[in-house]
Enzyme design. Structure first.
Site, PDB file in Angstrom:
ATOM      1  N   LYS A 126       7.812  -0.026   5.886  1.00  0.00           N
ATOM      2  CA  LYS A 126       7.326   1.269   5.411  1.00  0.00           C
ATOM      3  C   LYS A 126       8.513   2.159   5.071  1.00  0.00           C
ATOM      4  O   LYS A 126       9.259   2.586   5.950  1.00  0.00           O
ATOM      5  CB  LYS A 126       6.440   1.935   6.464  1.00  0.00           C
ATOM      6  CG  LYS A 126       5.898   3.300   6.018  1.00  0.00           C
ATOM      7  CD  LYS A 126       4.739   3.779   6.863  1.00  0.00           C
ATOM      8  CE  LYS A 126       5.157   4.209   8.239  1.00  0.00           C
ATOM      9  NZ  LYS A 126       4.062   4.850   9.001  1.00  0.00           N
TER      10      LYS A 126
ATOM     11  N   PHE B 267       2.953   9.392   3.867  1.00  0.00           N
ATOM     12  CA  PHE B 267       4.337   9.484   4.311  1.00  0.00           C
ATOM     13  C   PHE B 267       5.239   8.407   3.721  1.00  0.00           C
ATOM     14  O   PHE B 267       6.404   8.347   4.056  1.00  0.00           O
ATOM     15  CB  PHE B 267       4.404   9.436   5.839  1.00  0.00           C
ATOM     16  CG  PHE B 267       3.753  10.619   6.493  1.00  0.00           C
ATOM     17  CD1 PHE B 267       4.384  11.848   6.515  1.00  0.00           C
ATOM     18  CD2 PHE B 267       2.504  10.496   7.067  1.00  0.00           C
ATOM     19  CE1 PHE B 267       3.779  12.934   7.103  1.00  0.00           C
ATOM     20  CE2 PHE B 267       1.896  11.587   7.665  1.00  0.00           C
ATOM     21  CZ  PHE B 267       2.539  12.812   7.678  1.00  0.00           C
ATOM     22  N   GLY B 268       4.708   7.524   2.852  1.00  0.00           N
ATOM     23  CA  GLY B 268       5.594   6.526   2.272  1.00  0.00           C
ATOM     24  C   GLY B 268       4.846   5.338   1.703  1.00  0.00           C
ATOM     25  O   GLY B 268       3.612   5.304   1.666  1.00  0.00           O
TER      26      GLY B 268
ATOM     27  N   ASP C 270      -4.307   9.732  16.456  1.00  0.00           N
ATOM     28  CA  ASP C 270      -4.781   9.362  15.116  1.00  0.00           C
ATOM     29  C   ASP C 270      -5.456   7.988  15.150  1.00  0.00           C
ATOM     30  O   ASP C 270      -5.194   7.136  14.307  1.00  0.00           O
ATOM     31  CB  ASP C 270      -3.617   9.366  14.119  1.00  0.00           C
ATOM     32  CG  ASP C 270      -4.093   9.552  12.681  1.00  0.00           C
ATOM     33  OD1 ASP C 270      -5.248   9.984  12.491  1.00  0.00           O
ATOM     34  OD2 ASP C 270      -3.321   9.267  11.751  1.00  0.00           O
TER      35      ASP C 270
ATOM     36  N   GLY D  76       0.826  -1.199   0.000  1.00  0.00           N
ATOM     37  CA  GLY D  76       0.000   0.000   0.000  1.00  0.00           C
ATOM     38  C   GLY D  76       0.859   1.246   0.000  1.00  0.00           C
ATOM     39  O   GLY D  76       2.094   1.189   0.083  1.00  0.00           O
TER      40      GLY D  76
ATOM     41  N   VAL E  13       4.468   0.995   1.638  1.00  0.00           N
ATOM     42  CA  VAL E  13       4.648  -0.187   2.483  1.00  0.00           C
ATOM     43  C   VAL E  13       4.865  -1.407   1.588  1.00  0.00           C
ATOM     44  O   VAL E  13       4.108  -1.637   0.635  1.00  0.00           O
ATOM     45  CB  VAL E  13       3.434  -0.415   3.404  1.00  0.00           C
ATOM     46  CG1 VAL E  13       3.651  -1.632   4.285  1.00  0.00           C
ATOM     47  CG2 VAL E  13       3.174   0.821   4.254  1.00  0.00           C
TER      48      VAL E  13
ATOM     49  N   GLY F  38       0.775   5.525   1.414  1.00  0.00           N
ATOM     50  CA  GLY F  38       0.125   6.574   2.176  1.00  0.00           C
ATOM     51  C   GLY F  38       0.822   7.903   1.976  1.00  0.00           C
ATOM     52  O   GLY F  38       1.678   8.073   1.097  1.00  0.00           O
TER      53      GLY F  38
END
Length: 616
Positions: free
Chosen positions: A329, A312-313, A426, A308, A315, A310
């Site tokens: 990640k 910030f990076g 979060d 996946g 995975v 996101g």
């Protein structure tokens, strides 16, 4: 007149540039002449290596220092005082062959770590396995003699290096003691007592292959230096100076405008890296393993299986061994100054709980940063929430209650079970992962904050979290100060989403002026609206009612009206009908007067509470 002045000024500037370049080039030639090739035994030592005490500091590249022993042998010091003899250096292919002077390379393995050096194993030199070293007082099956380590074997015991993938039932385990284990080390090095390493920086292959000399090109005025290939450093200086005068004037005029920008960007990156390195130096005594970027590439099979992506990076799925599967990640180097990386390593490194995702290790190799977690095969909770379009994946109300209880216990541990209180900030279905038994594990601590356990309020400069799950006080101090009750609010919104089957964020996008979702849940509880939640039997209805009631209690406007996570756990473990239905905090009528009263009450509630600062 003005034109003449401009031309004269330009000429003076050009002349000064040429003079500066000539002086600089002359200084560079002088430095090359001082860095003559030296010998130690049968080894010729030149850049990037230098012999300490015989070469000036400027003659070598950092981390390439050698020593010449009294017996005229070349010696290099690797990690933690591991002293090895240099057998040979191949400058064209940038490889170095090392050995132990006493013929026992194996004894250095517990302290041998190349992650902090410029050297790596050759890619085709790896044995793709880990090894466990055993010391056995009784002889073993002859089939294991291949793994015998002679230099660690004595007259009364035998030492073996057994690959982790091999079965060890042939060992007389009752007569064996495990000495240590190593990961991804060439087995032939144990047999031959020769360790073959390579380096990629500085890159002088092209220069060496042409028979030229590689070294530093020094700028005595800007204190900058770079790798340069000198075709004939000991030849005529006049030709170099003449050519340099012309080329120097041209290139310096072109580069002067960009020097400041490049230097400033480089300085900023170095400052960010220094912050991370200082943190990692203080942190190295804690549990997670630090991996090099080369090890990360091997673990992820060269980033083959993407799980996946996101904000910030990205995975990737990987494997440390056949038994240990991980999720890696890779963080975007352009995002922020490394705060999320430091937060996650610092926070997850001190957490050990069944409902918190385990941080296996991390990578901080130059500007490459990565986090290595345990792999959780069932993905995030978002895939399994109750929804008319998601009936085939819904896990059932009994299991959903168990998942909700596990998440609550994980958050309670963060608030009360650690040496320092941890605020996640979060909590949402996407940040709850499920293992093979659907045990929930909280992850993604990039926004987490640490505070002392004896204080309940934390100061914040900016709002953080995901829209729809953020507590009111995080947005505005009119609702009170920020505390661990912000996580309680996020948990409540997540709980309502999992039982109602509608994404909070989607509801916000459709209705920016009002939040109808919790009000809809509240009306279902009071039976003022037709039921639209999938229920199979009366037992399921009781569980849904309990989860909805707990969720609504957690999202009250006043932080003081929300329960602690300890109370939430008690409610989820208790009887279904003992908890009364709480007031609806998102009622669409009278919202203006309510919000005004909320602000006044919040200020009254927090007048006597001391505001503390988050810990570094």
């Amino acid at each position: 007149m003005d034109t003449c002045l401009v031309i004269a000024s330009s000429s003076v500037v050009g002349l000064l540039l040429m003079v500066c370049f000539n002086v600089e080039l002359a200084f560079g030639i002088s430095m090359i002449n001082k860095c003559l090739d030296l010998s130690c035994g049968n080894q010729v030592i030149r850049f990037p290596f230098r012999i300490k005490g015989r070469h000036p500091q400027q003659c070598g590249y950092p981390g390439f220092d050698l020593s010449c022993s009294t017996s005229n042998e070349t010696v290099i010091e690797l990690h933690k005082s591991v002293m090895l003899r240099v057998n040979s250096i191949d400058y064209k292919h940038q490889t170095i062959a090392l050995s132990d002077p006493y013929g026992c390379l194996s004894k250095h393995l517990p302290n041998l770590n190349l992650s902090g050096s410029h050297f790596q194993f050759k890619p085709d030199y790896y044995a793709d396995s880990s090894y466990n070293f055993f010391n056995c007082s009784k002889p073993t099956n002859r089939d294991l003699n291949y793994y015998l380590v002679p230099c660690l074997t004595t007259s009364t015991s035998q030492a073996y290096a057994i690959p982790s993938r091999e079965m060890i039932q042939d060992l007389p385990l009752s007569f064996c003691t495990k000495m240590f284990n190593i990961s991804f080390f060439p087995f032939n090095s144990l047999k031959d007592n020769v360790l073959l390493l390579m380096w990629s920086a500085p890159n002088c292959k092209h220069c060496e292959s042409k028979g030229n000399t590689c070294g530093w090109k020094w700028n005595n005025y800007t204190a900058k230096h770079e790798i340069f290939c000198f075709s004939n450093p000991r030849g005529s200086s006049t030709a170099l100076l003449t050519t340099g005068s012309v080329l120097g004037s041209f290139f310096l005029v072109l580069l002067t405008g960009g020097v400041y920008h490049i230097y400033d960007s480089y300085k900023l990156q170095k400052e960010k890296q220094a912050i991370i390195e200082k943190f990692l130096e203080d942190y190295k005594a804690l549990k997670p393993t630090r991996y090099s970027y080369l090890e990360i590439k091997r673990i992820t099979h060269n980033f083959k299986d993407k799980l996946g992506e996101g904000a910030f990076g990205i995975v990737f799925k990987g494997s440390i061994s056949e038994e240990i599967i991980v999720a890696v990640k890779m963080l975007n180097s352009s995002q922020g100054n490394g705060e999320e990386f430091v937060n996650e390593v610092a926070t997850m490194g001190r957490i050990h709980h069944v409902n918190i995702a385990r941080l296996v290790g991390f990578c901080a190799d130059g500007f490459r940063r990565a986090l290595v977690y345990e792999f959780l095969p069932n993905g995030s909770l978002q895939k399994f929430i109750n929804s008319p379009a998601n009936r085939q994946d819904f896990l059932g109300w009994k299991r959903m209650q168990d998942i909700a209880l596990g998440i609550a216990k994980g958050i309670e541990y963060l608030h009360q079970g650690c040496d320092q209180r941890i605020l996640h900030f979060d909590i949402k279905p996407q940040n709850v992962l499920l293992d093979h038994d659907f045990t929930p594990k909280i992850c993604d601590f990039g926004l987490a904050k640490l505070c002392s356990r004896d204080q309940s309020i934390v100061s914040m400069t900016t709002a953080r979290g995901t829209l729809g799950y953020i507590a009111p006080e995080v947005f505005s101090r009119n609702f009170g100060n920020v505390s661990c009750k912000a996580d309680v609010y996020s948990y409540g919104m997540m709980l309502l989403e999992t039982i109602g089957g509608r994404k909070i964020t989607k509801d916000l996008e459709e209705n920016t002026s009002h939040v109808y979702y919790p009000e809809w849940i509240h009306n279902l509880l009071e039976e003022r609206e037709e039921r639209r939640i999938h229920i199979d039997d009366e037992g399921d209805a009781e569980i849904a009612r309990k989860l909805a009631t707990v969720g609504l209690r957690c999202i009250q406007w006043h932080a003081m009206d929300r329960p602690s996570m300890q109370v939430v756990v008690q409610m989820l473990e208790g009887d279904t009908d003992r908890t009364p239905i709480p007031p609806n905090p998102f009622a669409s009528t009278g919202s203006r007067s309510k919000s005004t009263n909320v602000g006044v009450a919040a200020r009254q509630l927090t007048q006597d509470l001391e505001v503390i600062h988050e810990l570094d």
